[in-house]
Write a protein that holds these residues in place. Structure first.
Motif, PDB file in Angstrom:
ATOM      1  N   ILE A 288     -26.222  32.190   1.693  1.00  0.00           N
ATOM      2  CA  ILE A 288     -26.240  32.085   0.240  1.00  0.00           C
ATOM      3  C   ILE A 288     -24.982  32.738  -0.298  1.00  0.00           C
ATOM      4  N   ASN A 289     -24.284  32.047  -1.169  1.00  0.00           N
ATOM      5  CA  ASN A 289     -23.076  32.566  -1.803  1.00  0.00           C
ATOM      6  C   ASN A 289     -23.391  32.767  -3.280  1.00  0.00           C
ATOM      7  N   LEU A 290     -23.346  34.003  -3.737  1.00  0.00           N
ATOM      8  CA  LEU A 290     -23.721  34.352  -5.100  1.00  0.00           C
ATOM      9  C   LEU A 290     -22.480  34.702  -5.897  1.00  0.00           C
ATOM     10  N   GLY A 291     -22.361  34.157  -7.091  1.00  0.00           N
ATOM     11  CA  GLY A 291     -21.222  34.430  -7.951  1.00  0.00           C
ATOM     12  C   GLY A 291     -21.497  35.586  -8.885  1.00  0.00           C
ATOM     13  N   ALA A 292     -20.423  36.129  -9.443  1.00  0.00           N
ATOM     14  CA  ALA A 292     -20.591  37.228 -10.389  1.00  0.00           C
ATOM     15  C   ALA A 292     -19.682  36.997 -11.582  1.00  0.00           C
ATOM     16  N   PRO A 293     -20.013  36.286 -12.605  1.00  0.00           N
ATOM     17  CA  PRO A 293     -21.222  35.491 -12.804  1.00  0.00           C
ATOM     18  C   PRO A 293     -21.131  34.100 -12.183  1.00  0.00           C
ATOM     19  N   ALA A 294     -19.924  33.586 -11.968  1.00  0.00           N
ATOM     20  CA  ALA A 294     -19.791  32.254 -11.371  1.00  0.00           C
ATOM     21  C   ALA A 294     -18.894  32.341 -10.141  1.00  0.00           C
ATOM     22  N   ILE A 295     -19.055  31.388  -9.246  1.00  0.00           N
ATOM     23  CA  ILE A 295     -18.260  31.347  -8.026  1.00  0.00           C
ATOM     24  C   ILE A 295     -16.920  30.692  -8.352  1.00  0.00           C
ATOM     25  N   ASP A 296     -15.823  31.404  -8.050  1.00  0.00           N
ATOM     26  CA  ASP A 296     -14.496  30.868  -8.317  1.00  0.00           C
ATOM     27  C   ASP A 296     -14.189  29.731  -7.348  1.00  0.00           C
ATOM     28  N   GLY A 297     -13.741  28.609  -7.887  1.00  0.00           N
ATOM     29  CA  GLY A 297     -13.349  27.482  -7.050  1.00  0.00           C
ATOM     30  C   GLY A 297     -14.484  26.545  -6.690  1.00  0.00           C
ATOM     31  N   ALA A 298     -15.717  26.894  -6.963  1.00  0.00           N
ATOM     32  CA  ALA A 298     -16.843  26.018  -6.650  1.00  0.00           C
ATOM     33  C   ALA A 298     -16.945  24.936  -7.718  1.00  0.00           C
ATOM     34  N   LEU A 299     -17.348  23.747  -7.305  1.00  0.00           N
ATOM     35  CA  LEU A 299     -17.374  22.612  -8.207  1.00  0.00           C
ATOM     36  C   LEU A 299     -18.529  21.688  -7.844  1.00  0.00           C
ATOM     37  N   VAL A 300     -19.238  21.205  -8.852  1.00  0.00           N
ATOM     38  CA  VAL A 300     -20.301  20.227  -8.655  1.00  0.00           C
ATOM     39  C   VAL A 300     -19.870  18.956  -9.362  1.00  0.00           C
ATOM     40  N   GLY A 301     -19.778  17.864  -8.608  1.00  0.00           N
ATOM     41  CA  GLY A 301     -19.371  16.575  -9.164  1.00  0.00           C
ATOM     42  C   GLY A 301     -20.582  15.709  -9.418  1.00  0.00           C
ATOM     43  N   ALA A 302     -20.577  15.006 -10.552  1.00  0.00           N
ATOM     44  CA  ALA A 302     -21.714  14.155 -10.917  1.00  0.00           C
ATOM     45  C   ALA A 302     -21.208  12.887 -11.592  1.00  0.00           C
ATOM     46  N   LYS A 303     -22.110  11.905 -11.705  1.00  0.00           N
ATOM     47  CA  LYS A 303     -21.799  10.644 -12.350  1.00  0.00           C
ATOM     48  C   LYS A 303     -22.858  10.384 -13.418  1.00  0.00           C
ATOM     49  N   ILE A 304     -22.414  10.014 -14.615  1.00  0.00           N
ATOM     50  CA  ILE A 304     -23.342   9.708 -15.707  1.00  0.00           C
ATOM     51  C   ILE A 304     -23.921   8.318 -15.459  1.00  0.00           C
ATOM     52  N   THR A 305     -25.241   8.236 -15.341  1.00  0.00           N
ATOM     53  CA  THR A 305     -25.865   6.935 -15.112  1.00  0.00           C
ATOM     54  C   THR A 305     -26.300   6.287 -16.419  1.00  0.00           C
ATOM     55  N   ARG A 306     -26.858   7.070 -17.357  1.00  0.00           N
ATOM     56  CA  ARG A 306     -27.263   6.483 -18.644  1.00  0.00           C
ATOM     57  C   ARG A 306     -27.544   7.576 -19.667  1.00  0.00           C
ATOM     58  N   HIS A 307     -27.504   7.159 -20.929  1.00  0.00           N
ATOM     59  CA  HIS A 307     -27.893   8.014 -22.045  1.00  0.00           C
ATOM     60  C   HIS A 307     -29.237   7.515 -22.550  1.00  0.00           C
ATOM     61  N   LEU A 308     -30.117   8.433 -22.906  1.00  0.00           N
ATOM     62  CA  LEU A 308     -31.440   8.055 -23.366  1.00  0.00           C
ATOM     63  C   LEU A 308     -31.995   9.126 -24.285  1.00  0.00           C
ATOM     64  N   LYS A 309     -33.181   8.865 -24.822  1.00  0.00           N
ATOM     65  CA  LYS A 309     -33.878   9.847 -25.644  1.00  0.00           C
ATOM     66  C   LYS A 309     -35.128  10.291 -24.911  1.00  0.00           C
ATOM     67  N   GLY A 310     -35.475  11.555 -25.087  1.00  0.00           N
ATOM     68  CA  GLY A 310     -36.663  12.105 -24.436  1.00  0.00           C
ATOM     69  C   GLY A 310     -37.930  11.694 -25.159  1.00  0.00           C
ATOM     70  N   ASP A 311     -39.062  12.184 -24.666  1.00  0.00           N
ATOM     71  CA  ASP A 311     -40.343  11.895 -25.292  1.00  0.00           C
ATOM     72  C   ASP A 311     -40.414  12.538 -26.668  1.00  0.00           C
ATOM     73  N   LYS A 312     -41.222  11.946 -27.544  1.00  0.00           N
ATOM     74  CA  LYS A 312     -41.354  12.469 -28.897  1.00  0.00           C
ATOM     75  C   LYS A 312     -42.165  13.760 -28.879  1.00  0.00           C
ATOM     76  N   VAL A 313     -41.674  14.742 -29.603  1.00  0.00           N
ATOM     77  CA  VAL A 313     -42.356  16.016 -29.765  1.00  0.00           C
ATOM     78  C   VAL A 313     -42.707  16.147 -31.241  1.00  0.00           C
ATOM     79  N   ILE A 314     -43.967  16.449 -31.524  1.00  0.00           N
ATOM     80  CA  ILE A 314     -44.419  16.602 -32.904  1.00  0.00           C
ATOM     81  C   ILE A 314     -44.263  18.062 -33.309  1.00  0.00           C
ATOM     82  N   VAL A 315     -43.574  18.272 -34.438  1.00  0.00           N
ATOM     83  CA  VAL A 315     -43.410  19.616 -34.991  1.00  0.00           C
ATOM     84  C   VAL A 315     -44.256  19.658 -36.256  1.00  0.00           C
ATOM     85  N   PHE A 316     -45.335  20.444 -36.244  1.00  0.00           N
ATOM     86  CA  PHE A 316     -46.253  20.515 -37.378  1.00  0.00           C
ATOM     87  C   PHE A 316     -46.301  21.935 -37.888  1.00  0.00           C
TER      88      PHE A 316
END
Length: 167
Positions: free
Chosen positions: A47-75
């Protein structure tokens, strides 16, 4: 291999080829994004722990779609007052797929840490001086200002006196 990464203000535990729903990210569908605020990486027992983040570490991702979440009722309601408000909310989300986790973060050398430690000692001396001044009463600060020959101290407030004495 997995990583804990901060994406859009939230922390997620991600692995390769995992789908994650995050708050809306800028960019279109099919765009590639990378996140450099990797807080932890794990591979089996190591396990490699950063303080607060690990220098040089990178997570690559691809955007598949944009959407809206489930409806939440605020009463909202205040009893016996006739106050009732009903609102709905659907959070704007982005679905991403984690493509790569690069954990090539190396720790900083001790030479750079030693250089950074020296200015901090000077800052502490200055802050101790300001703490000493801030713990004094206004009358004591005025006497000190008189002895240093500072003029116009009768109309100064405590903060102004401290600022004038630190110059």
């Amino acid at each position: 291999m997995y990583a804990i990464v901060e994406i859009a203000g939230q922390q997620f535990k991600v692995a390769k080829d995992q789908k994650v729903f995050v708050h809306r990210l800028p960019g279109g569908e099919g765009d590639k994004v990378s996140f450099d605020k990797v807080l932890l990486t794990g591979d089996g027992d190591s396990i490699n722990l950063g303080a607060p983040a690990i220098d040089g570490a990178l997570v690559g991702a691809k955007i598949t779609r944009h959407l809206k979440g489930d409806k939440v009722i605020v009463f909202k309601k205040k009893r016996r007052k006739g106050y009732r408000v009903k609102n709905g909310h659907r959070q704007a989300l982005t679905e991403i797929v984690i493509e790569s986790i690069d954990a090539s973060g190396a720790k900083k050398s001790s030479k750079t840490e030693a250089k950074k430690a020296a200015p901090k000692a000077e800052d502490k001396k200055e802050s101790n001086n300001s703490e000493d001044l801030s713990s004094m009463t206004v009358a004591q600060l005025k006497d000190l200002a008189k002895s240093k020959g500072i003029e116009g101290i009768s109309s100064m407030k405590k903060a102004d006196l401290i600022a004038a004495l630190q110059k």
